[in-house]
Scaffold this active site. Structure first.
Site, mmCIF file in Angstrom:
data_model
loop_
_atom_site.group_PDB
_atom_site.id
_atom_site.type_symbol
_atom_site.label_atom_id
_atom_site.label_comp_id
_atom_site.label_asym_id
_atom_site.label_seq_id
_atom_site.Cartn_x
_atom_site.Cartn_y
_atom_site.Cartn_z
ATOM 1 N N ILE A 1 0.968 6.965 -0.002
ATOM 2 C CA ILE A 1 0.434 5.926 0.881
ATOM 3 C C ILE A 1 -1.062 5.769 0.633
ATOM 4 C CG2 ILE A 1 0.131 5.218 3.287
ATOM 5 C CD1 ILE A 1 2.423 7.311 3.930
ATOM 6 N N CYS A 2 -1.476 4.550 0.368
ATOM 7 C CA CYS A 2 -2.897 4.245 0.190
ATOM 8 C C CYS A 2 -3.438 3.785 1.536
ATOM 9 C CB CYS A 2 -3.069 3.163 -0.878
ATOM 10 S SG CYS A 2 -4.790 2.748 -1.195
ATOM 11 N N LEU A 3 -3.968 4.747 2.308
ATOM 12 C CA LEU A 3 -4.500 4.480 3.645
ATOM 13 C C LEU A 3 -5.709 5.387 3.841
ATOM 14 C CD1 LEU A 3 -4.122 3.012 6.399
ATOM 15 C CD2 LEU A 3 -2.661 4.923 7.076
ATOM 16 N N HIS B 1 0.809 -1.217 0.000
ATOM 17 C CA HIS B 1 0.000 0.000 0.000
ATOM 18 C C HIS B 1 0.843 1.269 0.000
ATOM 19 C CE1 HIS B 1 -3.553 -2.362 0.317
ATOM 20 N NE2 HIS B 1 -3.253 -2.831 1.511
#
Length: 161
Positions: free
Chosen positions: A98-100, A91
């Protein structure tokens, strides 16, 4: 964030300044475990050292997060990226994005820099493999010219990693 967009940003609001000063004092008194704030006189951009948690794929590894605060923080989420080299994680893109979900769609003004850091460390700690996201090359290519991760329409589909 590109240097041009950083220089064209509006100054922090009084609310944002007060909130960040409060968070900074709290950080100095009770820093989140595994993190170190690199002290500067710039309240709008924090650089935070991240130490991988013991017993994880990132044990004994150190990375740096860059947190850029918008004018209307905490009503608007900060931009959070890893500086190079970014950790290999399903992620985290090689450009540091950042894929959050809490950094975008699930942001709440009740969140703090400390809670963001704890979420990122939790995400790192739960990884079972060190690898870039499947769409890393395409995404990074589309982000040339300094595109902010906050301009991305993220698809949060995998909470296993």
């Amino acid at each position: 964030m590109s240097s041009s967009s950083a220089s064209s940003r509006k100054a922090l609001s009084k609310i944002a300044c007060n909130r960040l000063q409060k968070e900074l004092v709290e950080w100095q008194v009770n820093p989140p475990s595994g993190f170190k704030h690199k002290v500067t006189d710039n309240l709008e951009r924090w650089v935070i050292e991240v130490n991988g948690a013991a017993g994880t794929l990132y044990t004994n590894e150190t990375y740096q997060l860059q947190v850029d605060f918008p004018e209307h923080y905490p009503m608007e989420a900060p931009q959070v990226i890893f500086l190079q080299p970014a950790p290999l994680h399903p992620h985290i893109y090689s450009n540091g994005h950042i894929c959050l979900d809490i950094l975008y769609d699930s942001w709440s003004p009740a969140m703090t820099v400390s809670s963001i850091c704890i979420s990122i460390l939790s995400m790192l700690s739960s990884a079972t493999v060190k690898q870039c996201p499947e769409d890393n090359d395409r995404y990074v290519k589309n982000c040339r010219n300094g595109r902010s991760p906050k301009q991305t329409r993220w698809w949060f589909h995998d909470d296993k990693v």
